[in-house]
Design a protein around this motif. Structure first.
Motif, PDB file in Angstrom:
ATOM      1  N   VAL A 190       0.838  -1.205   0.000  1.00  0.00           N
ATOM      2  CA  VAL A 190       0.000   0.000   0.000  1.00  0.00           C
ATOM      3  C   VAL A 190       0.874   1.256   0.000  1.00  0.00           C
ATOM      4  O   VAL A 190       0.657   2.191  -0.787  1.00  0.00           O
ATOM      5  N   ASN A 206       2.543   1.895  -3.295  1.00  0.00           N
ATOM      6  CA  ASN A 206       1.575   2.385  -4.260  1.00  0.00           C
ATOM      7  C   ASN A 206       1.363   3.890  -4.100  1.00  0.00           C
ATOM      8  O   ASN A 206       1.353   4.657  -5.072  1.00  0.00           O
ATOM      9  N   VAL A 207       1.229   4.286  -2.861  1.00  0.00           N
ATOM     10  CA  VAL A 207       1.013   5.711  -2.556  1.00  0.00           C
ATOM     11  C   VAL A 207       2.254   6.523  -2.927  1.00  0.00           C
ATOM     12  O   VAL A 207       2.166   7.605  -3.515  1.00  0.00           O
ATOM     13  N   GLU A 239       2.493   6.872  -6.689  1.00  0.00           N
ATOM     14  CA  GLU A 239       1.539   7.814  -7.278  1.00  0.00           C
ATOM     15  C   GLU A 239       1.889   9.256  -6.957  1.00  0.00           C
ATOM     16  O   GLU A 239       1.858  10.120  -7.830  1.00  0.00           O
ATOM     17  N   MET A 269      -0.206  15.749   3.764  1.00  0.00           N
ATOM     18  CA  MET A 269      -1.482  16.229   4.320  1.00  0.00           C
ATOM     19  C   MET A 269      -1.737  15.621   5.706  1.00  0.00           C
ATOM     20  O   MET A 269      -2.112  16.325   6.650  1.00  0.00           O
ATOM     21  N   TYR A 315      -1.972  17.589   9.590  1.00  0.00           N
ATOM     22  CA  TYR A 315      -3.038  17.484  10.602  1.00  0.00           C
ATOM     23  C   TYR A 315      -2.550  16.854  11.918  1.00  0.00           C
ATOM     24  O   TYR A 315      -3.120  17.112  12.973  1.00  0.00           O
ATOM     25  N   GLY A 335       2.874   3.257  13.412  1.00  0.00           N
ATOM     26  CA  GLY A 335       2.309   1.907  13.411  1.00  0.00           C
ATOM     27  C   GLY A 335       2.696   1.114  12.179  1.00  0.00           C
ATOM     28  O   GLY A 335       2.148   0.052  11.914  1.00  0.00           O
ATOM     29  N   TYR A 395       6.413  -3.676  12.279  1.00  0.00           N
ATOM     30  CA  TYR A 395       5.924  -4.763  13.111  1.00  0.00           C
ATOM     31  C   TYR A 395       6.824  -5.973  12.887  1.00  0.00           C
ATOM     32  O   TYR A 395       6.847  -6.533  11.791  1.00  0.00           O
ATOM     33  N   ASN A 412      -5.938   2.270  14.603  1.00  0.00           N
ATOM     34  CA  ASN A 412      -4.928   2.958  13.794  1.00  0.00           C
ATOM     35  C   ASN A 412      -4.863   2.250  12.444  1.00  0.00           C
ATOM     36  O   ASN A 412      -4.436   1.095  12.363  1.00  0.00           O
ATOM     37  N   VAL A 424      -2.935   2.578   9.849  1.00  0.00           N
ATOM     38  CA  VAL A 424      -1.591   2.186   9.405  1.00  0.00           C
ATOM     39  C   VAL A 424      -1.161   0.913  10.126  1.00  0.00           C
ATOM     40  O   VAL A 424      -0.662  -0.044   9.531  1.00  0.00           O
ATOM     41  N   MET A 425      -1.396   0.902  11.444  1.00  0.00           N
ATOM     42  CA  MET A 425      -1.041  -0.276  12.237  1.00  0.00           C
ATOM     43  C   MET A 425      -1.847  -1.506  11.772  1.00  0.00           C
ATOM     44  O   MET A 425      -1.308  -2.604  11.664  1.00  0.00           O
ATOM     45  N   ILE A 482      -3.068  -2.079   8.835  1.00  0.00           N
ATOM     46  CA  ILE A 482      -2.564  -2.543   7.536  1.00  0.00           C
ATOM     47  C   ILE A 482      -1.250  -3.293   7.734  1.00  0.00           C
ATOM     48  O   ILE A 482      -1.037  -4.366   7.169  1.00  0.00           O
ATOM     49  N   THR A 483      -0.384  -2.742   8.560  1.00  0.00           N
ATOM     50  CA  THR A 483       0.911  -3.390   8.815  1.00  0.00           C
ATOM     51  C   THR A 483       0.726  -4.793   9.383  1.00  0.00           C
ATOM     52  O   THR A 483       1.462  -5.716   9.061  1.00  0.00           O
ATOM     53  N   ARG A 484      -0.282  -4.946  10.233  1.00  0.00           N
ATOM     54  CA  ARG A 484      -0.512  -6.242  10.885  1.00  0.00           C
ATOM     55  C   ARG A 484      -1.515  -7.096  10.128  1.00  0.00           C
ATOM     56  O   ARG A 484      -2.025  -8.092  10.651  1.00  0.00           O
ATOM     57  N   VAL A 487      -5.469  -4.146   1.717  1.00  0.00           N
ATOM     58  CA  VAL A 487      -5.819  -3.100   0.756  1.00  0.00           C
ATOM     59  C   VAL A 487      -5.398  -3.533  -0.636  1.00  0.00           C
ATOM     60  O   VAL A 487      -4.273  -3.983  -0.839  1.00  0.00           O
ATOM     61  N   SER A 501      -5.454   1.593  -5.299  1.00  0.00           N
ATOM     62  CA  SER A 501      -4.820   2.847  -4.908  1.00  0.00           C
ATOM     63  C   SER A 501      -5.451   3.434  -3.646  1.00  0.00           C
ATOM     64  O   SER A 501      -6.646   3.708  -3.616  1.00  0.00           O
ATOM     65  N   ALA A 502      -4.621   3.656  -2.639  1.00  0.00           N
ATOM     66  CA  ALA A 502      -5.123   4.225  -1.382  1.00  0.00           C
ATOM     67  C   ALA A 502      -4.885   5.727  -1.309  1.00  0.00           C
ATOM     68  O   ALA A 502      -5.089   6.338  -0.257  1.00  0.00           O
ATOM     69  N   THR A 503      -4.433   6.322  -2.400  1.00  0.00           N
ATOM     70  CA  THR A 503      -4.092   7.749  -2.349  1.00  0.00           C
ATOM     71  C   THR A 503      -5.315   8.620  -2.051  1.00  0.00           C
ATOM     72  O   THR A 503      -5.211   9.627  -1.365  1.00  0.00           O
ATOM     73  N   LEU A 529      -6.101   8.743   1.622  1.00  0.00           N
ATOM     74  CA  LEU A 529      -5.194   9.573   2.410  1.00  0.00           C
ATOM     75  C   LEU A 529      -5.763  10.977   2.600  1.00  0.00           C
ATOM     76  O   LEU A 529      -5.547  11.621   3.611  1.00  0.00           O
ATOM     77  N   LYS A 530      -6.507  11.426   1.583  1.00  0.00           N
ATOM     78  CA  LYS A 530      -7.107  12.765   1.678  1.00  0.00           C
ATOM     79  C   LYS A 530      -8.191  12.803   2.753  1.00  0.00           C
ATOM     80  O   LYS A 530      -8.499  13.849   3.299  1.00  0.00           O
ATOM     81  N   PRO A 582      -7.339  12.818   7.494  1.00  0.00           N
ATOM     82  CA  PRO A 582      -7.437  13.872   8.522  1.00  0.00           C
ATOM     83  C   PRO A 582      -8.863  14.117   9.012  1.00  0.00           C
ATOM     84  O   PRO A 582      -9.059  14.776  10.025  1.00  0.00           O
ATOM     85  N   LYS A 583      -9.853  13.604   8.278  1.00  0.00           N
ATOM     86  CA  LYS A 583     -11.253  13.850   8.660  1.00  0.00           C
ATOM     87  C   LYS A 583     -11.816  12.724   9.534  1.00  0.00           C
ATOM     88  O   LYS A 583     -13.001  12.730   9.865  1.00  0.00           O
ATOM     89  N   LYS A 639     -11.581  11.883  12.576  1.00  0.00           N
ATOM     90  CA  LYS A 639     -12.162  12.262  13.873  1.00  0.00           C
ATOM     91  C   LYS A 639     -13.588  12.776  13.687  1.00  0.00           C
ATOM     92  O   LYS A 639     -14.483  12.467  14.482  1.00  0.00           O
TER      93      LYS A 639
END
Lengths: 621, 139
Positions: A232, A235-236, A239, A247, A251, A466, A469, B91, B93-94, B96-98, B103, B106-108, B111-112, B115-116, B118
């Protein structure tokens, strides 16, 4: 010897002589390669009293064991020695295409000493090494020189070039590979400049490599190349480049604003993030040798005051250093500033950090128009940064150029003001990750890093996100970034893993997919070490310790494992508002876990003995 | 499942979440910027446990099940972890790592939205209350 070539080239630039030397296999087994092997050789041979810009200074270029083996991310190299910026141990990692070529030529590294009588370049064609006149290239920018060298020798010749700033001995200058890939940190461009060495040009036709178990290596190599490419994060990165998650950093408060006076500038999130670069300026993507991620950018700014032709584009660090850090969210200006830094041969991190410091000093009245030669230093004034400040720094021109050419710490000391709002550790300007937002553990590893504040000396940034691991070695942390909880425990493993990465010269983005069992298979099939995880981790810790021993020789102690007052202030604005790093308890716990003496800052004799460093222990007394 | 009685419950909750998110101007704009067809695949918690959102072309559509078009992004996880994720208690990211989240694609775009999260979580809490599922809210 398997995997590594076992050979390095000693280059005496004063005498125009080269000597090929075979190193003992034990050196590789204990210190791996890259910055670890460089540290070993520097420990044995480096002249601690030598000014880093003197002929006696030693500059080392070292490969890792996987260079040229067609594995994604594994063909970087390290450059190391005494940093002219910090005055102690420094190392800097670079991707690109130099490492495979050096390996194909039959060498693991180069050690440069002496000073050429006139501007020169080192030409390596397989095992034939010659000294060529570089008078025509002296004084010229890296772009022009790189093109000229490729025209003269051939497009497939790989180049390492310094810019005019390194010739003027600016202390944060880089070495640029093939016009795009930077050995950026710690100022080693100036060491080449001081040696009258404008460039190294290399071409190899041989590709002889003998691995311990080629078939087993190939199985993992193919698997890893797929996994790395499909991850993942890869990929990011592919791109939108290394600024893909800028971004998110904005935040969380990780992206520093105006010399670290704020942790949040909301408009910068859209204005500077990687997808904006892609949408507005990207012309194509690029990659380092054999890498399937291809995170490099080529950009063109077609019009406006910061128009630049198609060419290398900025990475995250440059975007922030010439963006929010100096009060700008103009991405076109950042692209141009990055291009200018490349051409002049300036490390964009230290350049941005030093200019940010100067802007704050000017705002506070600590620097006056008299000090600056009439140049007003105003947040976000990118015209002045690009057209005036960077050029005068590169030539050490006038009071301001000369003042800023030695970095923010030296500048503050010289004017006798502003040391409290410098942002560095051990003299190295901090990268563009503010631990108050990014994670307090990173503050600890900035402070502990032998070369100074550094986000790639170890994977702590990713650990706190995170994104790391390794259950096989008990590396199973679920961390809350904005606290100190369990950070020392995580850092103990992170510094060893970082030392392994930087000694193996593996990219931190790519090796996120490399598990501990994978690492072991790589070392064992390439070099035949027969390592278990504890052997590998011991090598990592040994490298970390050795760099600290070198710094001890330079007079550094635990007192230098510190951060500046600015970095220890509470974070301001956004999610990091009020987030304050409590360094002392993390540091004390780290020393305890690592068995480091809390006064000298070096490992105890017992800790060294446990890592088969008895000789080093004796030498350090 | 730890939080759900059956596989219909999570989809009901998540579709209600997106209905509420679409009514929020800031999130609606954010979702449009994602500009992708995303399949949230929770089928490890039940064969019909999935939904998709289609943010392509400046519109926002969402529905239960697998989309007819090939998705730009597939996020596969359990319905329980999805609940934790929308509650901002996981989390990403955590996870996905575990390998708790897999996924594909494209996760791009996502990512946008990161931040939203919350704000999304706050809306999700209200949605759960409105559905009478206050007991499912993770403290």
């Amino acid at each position: 010897m398997k995997g590594n070539t076992g050979k390095i080239v000693n280059v005496d630039l004063t005498a125009s002589q080269v000597m090929v030397e075979t190193l003992p296999e034990e050196y590789y087994r204990k210190y791996i390669g890259g910055s670890g092997l460089a540290a070993k050789l520097f420990w044995e041979r480096g002249d601690i009293k030598a000014d880093p810009l003197s002929p006696e200074a030693m500059l080392l270029f070292m490969n890792g064991p996987f260079a040229g083996l067609r594995l994604s991310g594994a063909s970087r190299n390290s450059v190391a020695g005494c940093s002219p910026l910090t005055g102690h141990w420094g190392d800097s990692s670079c991707g690109g295409f130099f490492a495979p070529e050096l390996r194909y030529a039959g060498f693991d590294g180069l050690i440069l000493t002496g000073k050429a009588a006139k501007p020169s370049l080192l030409l390596i064609v397989d095992d034939k090494i010659t000294f060529e006149d570089a008078g025509d290239y002296w004084g010229k920018g890296t772009e022009e020189v790189t093109q000229a060298l490729k025209t003269k020798y051939g497009k497939d010749y790989r180049t390492l070039v310094i810019g005019p700033a390194a010739e003027h001995l600016v202390r944060y200058t880089m070495i640029l590979n093939d016009g795009h890939h930077a050995t950026g940190r710690a100022g080693f461009g100036a060491v080449m400049g001081a040696k009258n060495l404008k460039a190294i040009v290399i071409k190899a036709t041989k590709k002889e490599m003998v691995l311990a178990d080629q078939a087993a290596f190939d199985v993992l190599r193919k698997d890893l190349n797929v996994r790395i490419k499909e991850a993942v994060a890869s990929n990011v990165l592919h791109e939108n480049g290394t600024a893909a998650n800028l971004m998110g950093g904005v935040y969380s408060g990780d992206v520093p604003v105006k010399n670290w006076t704020s942790n949040f500038w909301e408009e910068s999130a859209d204005a500077l993030t990687g997808s904006t670069l892609t949408d507005n300026y990207l012309t194509r993507r690029g990659a380092c040798a054999y890498c399937g991620i291809a995170c490099k950018r080529y950009v063109e700014v077609k019009d406006g005051p910061f128009a630049i032709p198609d060419g290398p584009g900025p990475e995250y660090e440059t975007i922030v250093a010439f963006g929010t850090l100096i009060g700008s969210i103009d991405l076109a200006a950042t692209c141009k500033a990055g291009r200018i830094c490349n051409d002049l041969g300036l490390d964009s991190i230290s350049a941005g950090g030093t200019i940010a410091w100067a802007m704050e000093a000017f705002e506070r009245g600590d620097l006056t128009l008299e000090d600056t030669g009439g140049i007003a230093l105003t947040w976000g004034d990118m015209d002045t940064v690009i057209d005036r400040i960077l050029p005068i720094i590169s030539r050490r021109e006038g009071k301001l150029g000369d003042l800023l050419a030695d970095g923010s710490v030296a500048a503050a000391k010289k004017i006798g003001k502003g040391l409290d709002y410098t942002v560095h550790c051990k003299g190295l300007e901090a990268p563009m990750h503010d631990p108050r937002g990014g994670g307090h553990g990173m503050a600890l590893t900035y402070a502990m890093s032998p070369r100074g504040a550094c986000h790639v000396a170890d994977p702590m940034l990713f650990v706190e996100m995170g994104a790391r691991y390794y259950p096989e070695i008990g590396f199973d942390f679920m961390l809350e970034p904005k606290t100190g909880e369990n950070k020392a425990e995580a850092a103990v493993m992170a510094v060893a893993l970082g030392a392994i990465e930087n000694s193996a010269c593996f990219c931190q983005f790519a090796d996120a997919e490399v598990t501990i069992p994978d690492w072991l298979v790589l070392f064992n099939t390439v070099a035949g070490y027969g390592w278990k995880a504890e052997d590998m981790m011991a090598a990592g810790r040994r490298v970390f310790f050795l760099k600290r021993l070198i710094n001890y020789r330079y007079g550094l102690t635990s007192a230098d494992d510190c951060l500046t007052p600015r970095m220890l202030e509470p974070g301001k604005d956004g999610e990091a508002d009020g987030s304050q790093v409590d360094l002392a308890p993390m540091k004390a716990r780290f020393y305890e876990l690592m068995d480091i003496d809390p006064v000298s800052g070096i490992p105890t004799p017992a800790a060294m003995a446990a890592l088969d460093m008895a000789d080093e222990a004796k030498q350090v007394g | 499942m730890e939080f759900w009685k059956d596989e219909t419950e999570p989809i009901k909750a998540f579709l209600a979440l997106f209905e509420a998110a679409a009514a929020d101007p800031e999130l609606f704009e954010g979702l449009k910027k994602v500009n992708q067809l995303i399949w949230f695949d929770y089928t490890e918690s039940g064969p019909n446990c999935s939904f998709y959102i289609d943010c392509r072309g400046g519109e926002l559509k969402y529905s239960a099940g697998k989309p007819a078009d090939t998705p730009d992004l597939v996020m596969s996880l359990s319905a329980d972890d999805a609940h934790r994720s929308w509650s901002d208690k996981l989390n990403p990211v955590m996870a996905i790592t575990r390998k708790k989240i897999r996924v594909k694609g494209s996760a791009t775009g996502l990512l946008k939205l990161a931040p939203k999260l919350k704000k999304v979580a706050a809306i999700y809490m209200k949605v759960l209350k409105d559905l009478g599922w206050e007991d499912k809210i993770i403290k």
